[in-house]
Design a protein around this motif. Structure first.
Motif, PDB file in Angstrom:
ATOM      1  N   GLY A  58       0.817  -1.200   0.000  1.00 15.15           N
ATOM      2  CA  GLY A  58       0.000   0.000   0.000  1.00 15.15           C
ATOM      3  C   GLY A  58       0.846   1.242   0.000  1.00 15.15           C
ATOM      4  O   GLY A  58       2.059   1.191  -0.253  1.00 15.15           O
ATOM      5  N   VAL A  77       2.298   4.426   2.111  1.00 11.25           N
ATOM      6  CA  VAL A  77       2.654   4.742   3.495  1.00 11.25           C
ATOM      7  C   VAL A  77       3.612   5.928   3.482  1.00 11.25           C
ATOM      8  O   VAL A  77       4.438   6.046   2.567  1.00 11.25           O
ATOM      9  CB  VAL A  77       3.269   3.503   4.184  1.00 11.25           C
ATOM     10  CG1 VAL A  77       4.546   3.066   3.502  1.00 11.25           C
ATOM     11  CG2 VAL A  77       3.498   3.738   5.665  1.00 11.25           C
ATOM     12  N   PRO A  78       3.527   6.824   4.449  1.00  7.94           N
ATOM     13  CA  PRO A  78       4.476   7.938   4.503  1.00  7.94           C
ATOM     14  C   PRO A  78       5.849   7.474   4.968  1.00  7.94           C
ATOM     15  O   PRO A  78       5.978   6.439   5.653  1.00  7.94           O
ATOM     16  CB  PRO A  78       3.854   8.889   5.525  1.00  7.94           C
ATOM     17  CG  PRO A  78       3.002   8.030   6.382  1.00  7.94           C
ATOM     18  CD  PRO A  78       2.502   6.931   5.513  1.00  7.94           C
ATOM     19  N   GLY A 110       7.041   5.293   8.151  1.00  9.88           N
ATOM     20  CA  GLY A 110       5.975   4.384   8.552  1.00  9.88           C
ATOM     21  C   GLY A 110       6.369   2.928   8.444  1.00  9.88           C
ATOM     22  O   GLY A 110       7.527   2.592   8.145  1.00  9.88           O
ATOM     23  N   SER A 111       5.383   2.077   8.686  1.00  8.07           N
ATOM     24  CA  SER A 111       5.606   0.633   8.696  1.00  8.07           C
ATOM     25  C   SER A 111       4.528  -0.074   7.894  1.00  8.07           C
ATOM     26  O   SER A 111       3.398   0.407   7.766  1.00  8.07           O
ATOM     27  CB  SER A 111       5.578   0.095  10.135  1.00  8.07           C
ATOM     28  OG  SER A 111       6.598   0.672  10.922  1.00  8.07           O
ATOM     29  N   LEU A 112       4.900  -1.218   7.373  1.00 12.75           N
ATOM     30  CA  LEU A 112       3.961  -2.129   6.720  1.00 12.75           C
ATOM     31  C   LEU A 112       4.388  -3.546   7.033  1.00 12.75           C
ATOM     32  O   LEU A 112       5.586  -3.810   7.246  1.00 12.75           O
ATOM     33  CB  LEU A 112       3.959  -1.955   5.198  1.00 12.75           C
ATOM     34  CG  LEU A 112       3.190  -0.795   4.577  1.00 12.75           C
ATOM     35  CD1 LEU A 112       3.442  -0.777   3.069  1.00 12.75           C
ATOM     36  CD2 LEU A 112       1.710  -0.889   4.870  1.00 12.75           C
ATOM     37  N   ASN A 131       9.886  -1.546   8.789  1.00 13.60           N
ATOM     38  CA  ASN A 131       9.833  -0.352   9.621  1.00 13.60           C
ATOM     39  C   ASN A 131      10.716   0.750   9.037  1.00 13.60           C
ATOM     40  O   ASN A 131      11.581   0.484   8.197  1.00 13.60           O
ATOM     41  CB  ASN A 131      10.309  -0.676  11.040  1.00 13.60           C
ATOM     42  CG  ASN A 131       9.383  -1.612  11.774  1.00 13.60           C
ATOM     43  OD1 ASN A 131       8.157  -1.531  11.629  1.00 13.60           O
ATOM     44  ND2 ASN A 131       9.939  -2.505  12.572  1.00 13.60           N
ATOM     45  N   THR A 166      10.217   2.101  -2.200  1.00  8.38           N
ATOM     46  CA  THR A 166       9.106   1.955  -3.145  1.00  8.38           C
ATOM     47  C   THR A 166       9.456   0.923  -4.214  1.00  8.38           C
ATOM     48  O   THR A 166      10.488   1.024  -4.875  1.00  8.38           O
ATOM     49  CB  THR A 166       8.795   3.312  -3.805  1.00  8.38           C
ATOM     50  OG1 THR A 166       8.307   4.211  -2.808  1.00  8.38           O
ATOM     51  CG2 THR A 166       7.757   3.148  -4.902  1.00  8.38           C
ATOM     52  N   VAL A 186       4.392  -1.558  -2.946  1.00  8.69           N
ATOM     53  CA  VAL A 186       4.638  -0.724  -1.769  1.00  8.69           C
ATOM     54  C   VAL A 186       5.109   0.634  -2.260  1.00  8.69           C
ATOM     55  O   VAL A 186       6.075   0.719  -3.043  1.00  8.69           O
ATOM     56  CB  VAL A 186       5.696  -1.355  -0.846  1.00  8.69           C
ATOM     57  CG1 VAL A 186       6.093  -0.377   0.255  1.00  8.69           C
ATOM     58  CG2 VAL A 186       5.179  -2.657  -0.255  1.00  8.69           C
ATOM     59  N   VAL A 232       6.181   4.439  -0.838  1.00  2.00           N
ATOM     60  CA  VAL A 232       6.514   5.246   0.326  1.00  2.00           C
ATOM     61  C   VAL A 232       6.605   6.704  -0.113  1.00  2.00           C
ATOM     62  O   VAL A 232       7.438   7.049  -0.974  1.00  2.00           O
ATOM     63  CB  VAL A 232       7.834   4.792   0.961  1.00  2.00           C
ATOM     64  CG1 VAL A 232       8.108   5.579   2.235  1.00  2.00           C
ATOM     65  CG2 VAL A 232       7.790   3.298   1.260  1.00  2.00           C
ATOM     66  N   SER A 233       5.767   7.525   0.452  1.00  3.70           N
ATOM     67  CA  SER A 233       5.746   8.937   0.068  1.00  3.70           C
ATOM     68  C   SER A 233       6.708   9.743   0.943  1.00  3.70           C
ATOM     69  O   SER A 233       6.883   9.456   2.129  1.00  3.70           O
ATOM     70  CB  SER A 233       4.331   9.491   0.194  1.00  3.70           C
ATOM     71  OG  SER A 233       3.881   9.394   1.531  1.00  3.70           O
TER      72      SER A 233
END
Length: 116
Positions: free
Chosen positions: A10, A12-13, A16-18, A84, A91, A112, A114-115
């Motif tokens: 997804g 996520v900034p 962040g974590s996924l 993490n 990305t 994934v 990452v912004s």
């Protein structure tokens, strides 16, 4: 038939974590080492993390050491990747791979992003 299905990707900034999951079916999961790869836009495929069939041995790519953790649950036929302190350079499309001797299977990947 053999299936590896990734999920959990997804947007996520940064910071962040996924947690990614890869659910396996159609083969004897506990016999196989599991590997997470990723391929970012315009980049070559990169090994992210590996875990032995028992889960006792793990290895990580230099770019994710200390931030990512690979684990597996052989009772659930699932391998996980906890990510993490995510960075924009993380990305990519993340793929799971099962490997045992000459057998190798791939999932379809999960995106994934990452912004910054």
């Amino acid at each position: 038939q053999v299936q590896l299905v990734e999920s959990g990707g997804g947007l996520v900034p940064a910071g962040g974590s996924l947690r990614l999951s890869c659910a396996a079916s159609g083969f004897t999961f506990r016999n196989y080492a599991m590997i997470w790869y990723r391929q970012g836009p315009g980049k070559e495929r990169e090994l992210v993390a590996t875990i032995s069939n028992t889960g006792l041995n793990t290895n990580y790519g230099n770019s994710v050491k200390g931030r990512f953790t690979i684990s597996r649950d052989n009772a659930k036929n699932t391998v996980y990747l906890l990510m993490n302190s995510l960075k924009p350079e993380d990305t990519a499309v993340y793929y799971c791979n099962a490997r045992w001797a000459r057998d190798t299977y791939w999932g379809q990947g999960t995106q994934v992003t990452v912004s910054s």
